[in-house]
Design a protein around this motif. Structure first.
Motif, PDB file in Angstrom:
ATOM      1  N   LYS B  11       0.853  -1.192   0.000  1.00 33.26           N
ATOM      2  CA  LYS B  11       0.000   0.000   0.000  1.00 33.26           C
ATOM      3  C   LYS B  11       0.885   1.237   0.000  1.00 33.26           C
ATOM      4  CE  LYS B  11      -3.749   2.409   0.428  1.00 33.26           C
ATOM      5  NZ  LYS B  11      -4.807   2.373  -0.583  1.00 33.26           N
ATOM      6  N   ARG B  47      -6.424  -1.125   8.317  1.00 31.20           N
ATOM      7  CA  ARG B  47      -7.431  -0.529   7.424  1.00 31.20           C
ATOM      8  C   ARG B  47      -7.640  -1.363   6.168  1.00 31.20           C
ATOM      9  NH1 ARG B  47      -5.927   5.877   7.943  1.00 31.20           N
ATOM     10  NH2 ARG B  47      -6.994   6.231   9.916  1.00 31.20           N
ATOM     11  N   THR B  50      -9.746  -4.393   7.295  1.00 28.83           N
ATOM     12  CA  THR B  50     -11.145  -4.061   7.570  1.00 28.83           C
ATOM     13  C   THR B  50     -11.855  -3.490   6.349  1.00 28.83           C
ATOM     14  OG1 THR B  50     -10.365  -1.950   8.403  1.00 28.83           O
ATOM     15  CG2 THR B  50     -10.874  -3.626  10.032  1.00 28.83           C
ATOM     16  N   SER B  51     -11.187  -3.523   5.192  1.00 32.72           N
ATOM     17  CA  SER B  51     -11.767  -3.013   3.944  1.00 32.72           C
ATOM     18  C   SER B  51     -12.026  -1.514   3.971  1.00 32.72           C
ATOM     19  CB  SER B  51     -13.090  -3.714   3.587  1.00 32.72           C
ATOM     20  OG  SER B  51     -12.856  -5.057   3.300  1.00 32.72           O
ATOM     21  N   ILE B  52     -11.401  -0.812   4.918  1.00 33.00           N
ATOM     22  CA  ILE B  52     -11.545   0.645   4.899  1.00 33.00           C
ATOM     23  C   ILE B  52     -10.798   1.191   3.691  1.00 33.00           C
ATOM     24  CG2 ILE B  52     -10.872   2.772   6.090  1.00 33.00           C
ATOM     25  CD1 ILE B  52     -11.472   1.365   8.722  1.00 33.00           C
ATOM     26  N   ARG B  54      -8.098  -0.175   0.279  1.00 31.48           N
ATOM     27  CA  ARG B  54      -7.800  -1.365  -0.496  1.00 31.48           C
ATOM     28  C   ARG B  54      -6.293  -1.422  -0.741  1.00 31.48           C
ATOM     29  NH1 ARG B  54     -12.230  -1.698  -5.006  1.00 31.48           N
ATOM     30  NH2 ARG B  54     -13.585  -1.511  -3.218  1.00 31.48           N
ATOM     31  N   ASP B  56      -2.880  -1.830  -2.767  1.00 29.01           N
ATOM     32  CA  ASP B  56      -2.516  -1.559  -4.160  1.00 29.01           C
ATOM     33  C   ASP B  56      -2.169  -2.868  -4.865  1.00 29.01           C
ATOM     34  OD1 ASP B  56      -2.753   1.032  -3.421  1.00 29.01           O
ATOM     35  OD2 ASP B  56      -0.601   1.413  -3.245  1.00 29.01           O
ATOM     36  N   SER B  72     -16.583  -7.586   6.016  1.00 27.10           N
ATOM     37  CA  SER B  72     -16.495  -6.656   7.141  1.00 27.10           C
ATOM     38  C   SER B  72     -17.568  -6.964   8.189  1.00 27.10           C
ATOM     39  CB  SER B  72     -16.631  -5.218   6.650  1.00 27.10           C
ATOM     40  OG  SER B  72     -17.933  -4.979   6.200  1.00 27.10           O
ATOM     41  N   GLU B  73     -18.640  -7.637   7.764  1.00 25.57           N
ATOM     42  CA  GLU B  73     -19.666  -8.011   8.737  1.00 25.57           C
ATOM     43  C   GLU B  73     -19.189  -9.116   9.675  1.00 25.57           C
ATOM     44  OE1 GLU B  73     -23.384  -8.839   6.858  1.00 25.57           O
ATOM     45  OE2 GLU B  73     -23.626  -6.767   6.171  1.00 25.57           O
ATOM     46  N   TYR B  77     -13.986  -4.317  14.701  1.00 29.81           N
ATOM     47  CA  TYR B  77     -12.783  -3.488  14.746  1.00 29.81           C
ATOM     48  C   TYR B  77     -12.936  -2.394  15.783  1.00 29.81           C
ATOM     49  CZ  TYR B  77      -9.450   0.115  13.182  1.00 29.81           C
ATOM     50  OH  TYR B  77      -8.481   1.077  13.120  1.00 29.81           O
ATOM     51  N   PRO B  79     -10.893   0.728  16.865  1.00 26.23           N
ATOM     52  CA  PRO B  79      -9.708   1.528  16.571  1.00 26.23           C
ATOM     53  C   PRO B  79      -9.058   2.073  17.841  1.00 26.23           C
ATOM     54  CG  PRO B  79     -11.694   2.650  15.839  1.00 26.23           C
ATOM     55  CD  PRO B  79     -12.126   1.384  16.466  1.00 26.23           C
ATOM     56  N   LEU B 100     -25.601  -1.726  11.371  1.00 29.33           N
ATOM     57  CA  LEU B 100     -24.653  -1.491  10.272  1.00 29.33           C
ATOM     58  C   LEU B 100     -23.783  -2.718  10.037  1.00 29.33           C
ATOM     59  CD1 LEU B 100     -23.287   2.164  10.604  1.00 29.33           C
ATOM     60  CD2 LEU B 100     -24.910   1.258   8.950  1.00 29.33           C
ATOM     61  N   LYS B 101     -23.608  -3.515  11.083  1.00 32.03           N
ATOM     62  CA  LYS B 101     -22.835  -4.748  10.939  1.00 32.03           C
ATOM     63  C   LYS B 101     -23.708  -5.895  10.434  1.00 32.03           C
ATOM     64  CE  LYS B 101     -18.523  -3.920  12.023  1.00 32.03           C
ATOM     65  NZ  LYS B 101     -17.494  -4.070  10.991  1.00 32.03           N
ATOM     66  N   GLY B 102     -24.936  -5.586  10.055  1.00 28.99           N
ATOM     67  CA  GLY B 102     -25.769  -6.586   9.413  1.00 28.99           C
ATOM     68  C   GLY B 102     -26.751  -7.298  10.323  1.00 28.99           C
TER      69      GLY B 102
END
Lengths: 443, 308
Positions: B11, B47, B50-52, B54, B56, B72-73, B77, B79, B100-102
């Motif tokens: 990254k 990050r 957690t898919s915050i 991506r 490279d 992510s569900e 996490y 922080p 939000l977490k499903g």
């Protein structure tokens, strides 16, 4: 999609439940209606609705046996001497004594005196003057040898009726149905433009603060580990737009209801009340009541079915453009509002420009300037609604609306690209150049 | 089976390489320490996981599948810098984050009730976050991280700002969750916590993976064959000749009734012990000194920085 909906809900509900929101939403229309109607209410409560009978001592002989009153005023021409009446008018059941001195020949001015213990309102004073003046006018004409019937026939009531028309390509004369008044269109234009300006600034700042708060709070990291940053930004913008729409809807309903309630109370229609604000004599002058009705007629005959949807399209389009830019700016800022000042200024510049240009645009709503400003998506949200009551050509509206909607989509997308980088950047002072770079970052 | 597997993850921000070809894997059901000095790239890695953001380049696998944002569900996490909506009520906030977490509303509410009862904070349901103390907010944050029963829990400095009582509470909750099979990534600077909690570690420095493996195995790898000897009475004077005569042993340090002796290559700890007994030293204790993770951390990072 479900998560976006959750975000929209949260953004909406937490805001409309706030005490400050409820207060502002409910109080503003009350204050607005109060400001609009208070002068009219004061005038109507100042005692004008009370009947007054006035004893008249006429030394000129012009008054004849009776003076025409107007429901609220009853004149009684008396034979008693003035001094006597001034002492006894109350016993005789009068509210005051009007003394009219003898009229010198050819005199164009006469000073009459009204004796009373009460206060006299401006409109009442005006009514008395008018009644006496009318009588003198008739008297002088009679002296000149005219018959009363002929005198009556001199009087002509004039009403101006405006018919908008144009010649179509086939040479046919087409008349528009609508009754028009440049005055009403001007007022509608200003109000519409100004409301949108206020909303863009107010809700834009709200979005910006909210984004900054989430960033400095670090909650944003928790949220975007569950949803995409773009979803969060979009949800916020949509949620807050709901707040704005709710507020407007409540305002429209409340103002309408309040106006009709107040209107019933003083038995004058809202339009005349507005008028009464500028001219307190309106009510006392029945000849102007006709104009008020005419005015109301013009207001209701405006093409609201056209104006309101246009207003909403530009409100939403402008809102999405500016609030997304404010979100992007907010994401680039830390908790220090001052450091983002230059960025905020850049975003606000086109809105401020639009509100400055609103006057020249309304003055000549079909000028090149007006047309261009209503095409550019950064100014059209304020300028087009300002022009809409002047009915710009349909093609202009269509082009402008398509440009606006396309730009709104583009701005939301670009801002989203800045936002997703900005909210994770700490301790970095972002310049405009920096924001530009962020747009092209890979995820 | 690994819950998470990273292969050559890269990254770059602007011109800085935050994560430089990092590979490691986290076995299912383990507590895994993610270590590294400040600015090493831990947060960037988290990050990405957690898919915050991506990566490279490189590959990530979650539970055997290529990592996608839907995963992510299944991740919780927390922080390092905690964050909650200050003006929102505890219950509403937790419901929002859980959904939000499903989680479904009803399900979320039931689970939150259980958690809050367990943490004895059920009566805070209608309190606003900014009415709570920092420690209380931490509890709320912890619940928000675990309520959806993730398969992988990522905790960034989970004990910072907690008093000893709450630290113990959270610690035992983490162990409890781990017993249920939840894998945990534990990121911290506090090495004593790593020794206490982690079975595996990865050490990141300057964006690169400089050390990875099982804690015991790493300690084995870094041990220097030093033994600590405790004794009573006096030490025979000829012991000083130990270095001179026999190059198999050398005294590293000497304190009151305690010795640290390094057994050189080719030597044997049994020989050392035998030698001491022959010389009439009365031995009370004899054990190998393993390096602490702290020592290893400093050694590796400093050595790495000199090379780098």
């Amino acid at each position: 999609m479900k998560k976006l909906w959750l975000i929209i809900q949260r953004e909406y509900i937490t805001r409309v439940r706030k005490r400050s929101f409820i207060l502002i939403t409910l109080l503003s229309p009350i204050i607005m209606v109060a400001i609009m109607t208070l002068p009219a209410l004061l005038v109507s409560f100042a005692g004008d609705d009370q009947q007054r009978s006035i004893a008249v001592v006429d030394e000129s002989g012009a008054m004849g046996d009776e003076i025409e009153g107007n429901g609220k005023l009853i004149f009684d021409v008396r034979e008693e001497p003035l001094e006597d009446l001034r002492k006894r008018y109350k016993e005789l059941g009068f509210d005051g004594v009007l003394y009219i001195p003898g009229l010198e020949e050819g005199a164009s001015e006469v000073r009459v005196t009204y004796y009373t213990e009460d206060q006299l309102s401006l409109s009442l004073e005006n009514s008395i003057e008018r009644a006496v003046a009318d009588r003198f006018e008739d008297y002088k004409m009679q002296l000149a040898g005219y018959d009363q019937e002929i005198i009556n026939s001199f009087k002509t009531k004039v009403a101006l009726q405006l018919r908008e028309q144009y010649v179509d390509e086939n040479g046919q004369l087409i008349e528009k149905e609508k009754k028009s008044s440049a005055g009403v269109a001007t007022v509608i234009g200003f109000v519409a433009g100004f409301i949108i300006y206020m909303i863009l600034i107010f809700y834009g700042a709200m979005i910006m603060r909210s984004v900054m708060e989430e960033k400095t709070n670090r909650i944003v990291e928790v949220i975007i580990s569950s949803v995409r940053p773009f979803q969060l930004m979009l949800g916020k913008i949509i949620g807050v737009s709901g707040v704005g729409l709710t507020q407007m809807l409540v305002w429209i309903i409340l103002v309408t209801v309040l106006m009709s309630v107040v209107g019933m109370f003083v038995s004058v229609d809202p339009a005349s009340m507005q008028d009464a604000m500028n001219n307190p004599m309106v009510q006392a002058q029945p000849s102007q009541m006709g104009q008020v009705e005419e005015m109301l007629d013009i207001v209701t005959s405006q093409n609201w079915g056209y104006i309101i949807p246009v207003f909403l399209i530009y409100f939403l389009g402008g809102y999405f453009i500016y609030s997304s830019m404010f979100a992007a700016v907010g994401s680039a800022m830390g908790d220090d509002l001052g450091e983002g000042q230059p960025l905020t200024f850049v975003v606000m510049l086109p809105i401020i420009l639009s509100i400055i240009m609103i006057s020249p645009v309304i003055e000549s709503p079909n000028s090149t300037l007006a047309v261009w400003l209503s095409m550019i998506p950064l100014t059209s949200p304020v300028i087009m609604p300002a022009r809409v009551a002047f009915e710009p050509p349909l093609w202009q509206f269509l082009v402008s609306a398509v440009v606006l909607i396309a730009s709104a989509v583009l701005f939301v997308w670009l801002s989203g690209r800045i936002y997703r980088v900005g909210i994770l950047m700490y301790g970095k002072k972002a310049s405009l150049k920096e924001l530009g770079k962020w747009m092209f970052y890979r995820e | 089976m690994n819950i998470l597997q990273l292969e050559e993850v890269v990254k770059t921000y602007d011109k800085t390489v935050a994560v430089d070809h990092v590979s490691f894997s986290i076995p299912k059901g383990r507590i895994f320490g993610l270590l590294g000095p400040n600015g090493a790239g831990k947060t960037s890695l988290i990050r990405i996981i957690t898919s915050i953001t991506r990566a490279d380049n490189g590959k990530l696998f979650f539970d055997g599948q290529p990592l996608q944002s839907i995963h992510s569900e299944r991740i919780g996490y927390m922080p390092e810098e905690r964050g909650l909506y200050k003006k929102m009520k505890v219950g509403e906030q937790l419901l929002y984050l859980a959904q939000l977490k499903g989680l479904q509303y009803r399900d979320a509410r039931n689970r939150l009730r259980q958690w809050m009862t367990r943490f004895e904070i059920m009566n805070w349901w209608n309190k606003k976050i900014d009415e709570l103390s920092k420690g209380m907010q931490q509890k709320v944050q912890f619940i928000s991280t675990v309520v959806h029963e993730p398969d992988l829990l990522i905790l960034d400095e989970p004990f910072s700002g907690l008093d000893p009582i709450n630290t113990n509470l959270i610690k035992s909750e983490i162990r409890e969750l781990n017993r249920k099979g939840i894998s945990i990534i534990f990121s911290t600077h506090r090495m004593e916590q790593v020794e206490e909690m982690c079975e595996h570690i990865v050490l990141i420095n300057q964006g690169r993976n400089v050390l990875t493996g099982e804690v015991n195995e790493i300690k084995e790898r870094f041990k220097e064959n030093i033994f600590r000897i405790e004794y009573s009475g006096d030490l025979p004077s000829e012991l000083d000749a130990m270095d001179a005569g026999n190059h198999q042993f050398s005294i590293v340090s000497r304190r009151d009734h305690s010795l640290r002796v390094k057994v050189e290559e080719g030597g044997d700890s049994n020989d050392l012990l035998r030698f001491l007994i022959q010389k009439g030293v009365h031995i009370l204790a004899f054990n190998e000194v393993l390096p602490s993770i702290n020592d290893i951390f400093i050694r590796v990072v400093e050595g790495d920085d000199i090379q780098g």
